[in-house]
Every structure is written in structure tokens, then in C-alpha cells.
Design a protein around this motif. Structure first.
Motif, PDB file in Angstrom:
ATOM      1  N   ASN A 139       0.214   2.570  -1.664  1.00 36.30           N
ATOM      2  CA  ASN A 139      -0.149   2.216  -0.293  1.00 36.30           C
ATOM      3  C   ASN A 139      -1.093   3.237   0.323  1.00 36.30           C
ATOM      4  OD1 ASN A 139       1.377  -0.096  -0.228  1.00 36.30           O
ATOM      5  ND2 ASN A 139       2.428   0.410   1.680  1.00 36.30           N
ATOM      6  N   ALA A 140      -2.071   2.754   1.048  1.00 36.58           N
ATOM      7  CA  ALA A 140      -3.001   3.652   1.721  1.00 36.58           C
ATOM      8  C   ALA A 140      -2.325   4.288   2.933  1.00 36.58           C
ATOM      9  CB  ALA A 140      -4.235   2.885   2.164  1.00 36.58           C
ATOM     10  N   VAL A 141      -2.613   5.557   3.158  1.00 37.03           N
ATOM     11  CA  VAL A 141      -2.090   6.250   4.333  1.00 37.03           C
ATOM     12  C   VAL A 141      -2.910   5.815   5.539  1.00 37.03           C
ATOM     13  CG1 VAL A 141      -1.693   8.505   5.397  1.00 37.03           C
ATOM     14  CG2 VAL A 141      -1.378   8.209   2.927  1.00 37.03           C
ATOM     15  N   PRO A 142      -2.258   5.451   6.673  1.00 38.04           N
ATOM     16  CA  PRO A 142      -2.996   4.996   7.859  1.00 38.04           C
ATOM     17  C   PRO A 142      -4.053   5.997   8.300  1.00 38.04           C
ATOM     18  CG  PRO A 142      -0.648   4.619   8.136  1.00 38.04           C
ATOM     19  CD  PRO A 142      -0.804   5.410   6.869  1.00 38.04           C
ATOM     20  N   THR A 143      -5.226   5.487   8.671  1.00 35.05           N
ATOM     21  CA  THR A 143      -6.336   6.331   9.107  1.00 35.05           C
ATOM     22  C   THR A 143      -6.882   5.823  10.433  1.00 35.05           C
ATOM     23  OG1 THR A 143      -7.991   4.967   7.998  1.00 35.05           O
ATOM     24  CG2 THR A 143      -6.977   6.750   6.704  1.00 35.05           C
TER      25      THR A 143
END
Length: 240
Positions: A139-143
Motif C-alpha cells: 500500500n502507498a503511504v498517503p501523500t
């Protein structure tokens, strides 16, 4: 402030974060830790670093060197919940065992965090929400970019709802309500305000359609002419 709300909305799309959110808020108030969003992102970042290591059990302790003690326990606890949500089997792993032993080192602090997490999960479940199994290692870390995209999506949804309401088309509003309600649930209720706005207007439409219509007869003298013998003139002649 807007960016903070947008980033919180992104995190709330994750059902596990939403289930733990109340506990994270309570712990922030109690221990003055970082915000729930910041601790969640820190746990996600740790998970990604561990997923790239051949020996994550040996890397684990180094990730928390120099961290605030109470905050470190909270982030480790989030990480534990993440690992168990990825793999819900009861099988042990070196990483889980290492993380568990590190948490037990904190004794009372860990007990407080564990209790808060379990209570928050329980309340979330009582409200009808479920935690979806997820592979957080990918999962991508929120940016901030994601925050901007979410803000644009929210603006688009707002425009769609406004357009439907301005049409005064009951069927269109109801159809959009059903679609948006489902999307809102899947996205962690990030469009809840728009769903409520639609629901309120639909209620008003339905109330208006059931109100009795008032019919007013306005009589103006000389506006109507009736023939001789009409009772409307108050003049009735009977033929003898």
C-alpha cells in the motif's frame, strides 16, 4: 487546516485506521502524542521498510531508536494490528514474535494501548463496520498529492449533488443518493456531508408532494353571467 482534513479523509478510507481512530485520539489527548494520522503514516512507513528487508525481525528495533517512548508503543501497536490484518492466521512468524516481545517490554503502557485499541474496535464493530483484510506491504503511504486528488474528488461530488438538487428531479436525486451512499461507505464516509445534503432535499421533495393543494375561488362582481332562472342569481322562477 484543509490539508489536514484531506489527509485524515484519505486515512479514513482504510477500515483498520477507522476502527482504531477513536483510540488514537484518546491516546493523543492522554499522552500528547502525534496526531492519529501521523502515527498511522509512521506505522505504514515502518511496514514498507520491513517488507523490503530479508530479516525484518532484526531491523524492527532500529526503526524506533530515539522515538518518544509512549508514541513508539502506539506505533508498534498499530504495526502489530497491521500485520495481523494482513495475515489473520494464528501461525507465528519471527517478525510478529519480535514485535510482541518488544510491546510486552512496556508493561503498563502496552496494557493501556491494548485496552484502548480493543474498545475502539468493539465500538466500530457495534456500529456495523468491518475491517477489510489488506496487504499493507504494497500500500502507498498517503501523500500531499493524494490529499489534493481527494479534495478535487470532493469538489466534483459536491458539484454533482448541486446539479441534481437544482434540477428538482426526484428520481435523479434518489438514484444519485443510492449510488453515493454506497461509494461513501466504501470510502470511509468521506462524502457523508453530500449524502446528508441529498437525503434532506429528497425528504423535502417527498413532503411537498404529499401536501394537500389549496384551491381558492376568487369571485369578482360581474365576472360571471347566469341565464334567467338560474339559482346562482338567487332568482328562481317556477312555471305555473
Amino acid at each position: 487546516m484543509t490539508n489536514n482534513i484531506d489527509q485524515l479523509n484519505i486515512c479514513l478510507e482504510d477500515s483498520l485506521f477507522a476502527a482504531l481512530y477513536e483510540a488514537l485520539c484518546n491516546l493523543e489527548n492522554k499522552w500528547h502524542t502525534s496526531s492519529p494520522v501521523d502515527m498511522w503514516i509512521e506505522a505504514l512507513s515502518a511496514r514498507q521498510k520491513l517488507s523490503k528487508s530479508r530479516r525484518p525481525d532484526l531491523l524492527l528495533r532500529q526503526l524506533f531508536v530515539g522515538s518518544n517512548p509512549n508514541e513508539a508503543v502506539v506505533v508498534k501497536a498499530i504495526l502489530m494490528w497491521i500485520l495481523f490484518n494482513e495475515d489473520r492466521s494464528i501461525e507465528k512468524s519471527p517478525l510478529k514474535d519480535k514485535l510482541k516481545s518488544m510491546l510486552l517490554e512496556h508493561h503498563e503502557t502496552w496494557n493501556v494501548v491494548y485496552s484502548e485499541f480493543r474498545e475502539s474496535e468493539s465500538r466500530n464493530e457495534q456500529m456495523g463496520y468491518e475491517i477489510c483484510q489488506t496487504d499493507y506491504s504494497k500500500n502507498a503511504v498517503p501523500t500531499k498529492v493524494q490529499s489534493q486528488e481527494l479534495s478535487q474528488n470532493c469538489n466534483l461530488v459536491h458539484e454533482m449533488v448541486s446539479c441534481a438538487l437544482e434540477s428538482h428531479d426526484h428520481n435523479l436525486c434518489v438514484a444519485l443518493y443510492h449510488i453515493l451512499t454506497r461509494i461513501d461507505y466504501q470510502k470511509g464516509h468521506i462524502y457523508e456531508d453530500e449524502v446528508i445534503r441529498l437525503a434532506n432535499q429528497i425528504d423535502e421533495m417527498e413532503k411537498a408532494s404529499h401536501e394537500p393543494r389549496k384551491v381558492e375561488n376568487i369571485y369578482q362582481k360581474g365576472s360571471c353571467n347566469f341565464g334567467f332562472g338560474s339559482t346562482q342569481n338567487g332568482n328562481l322562477s317556477l312555471n305555473q
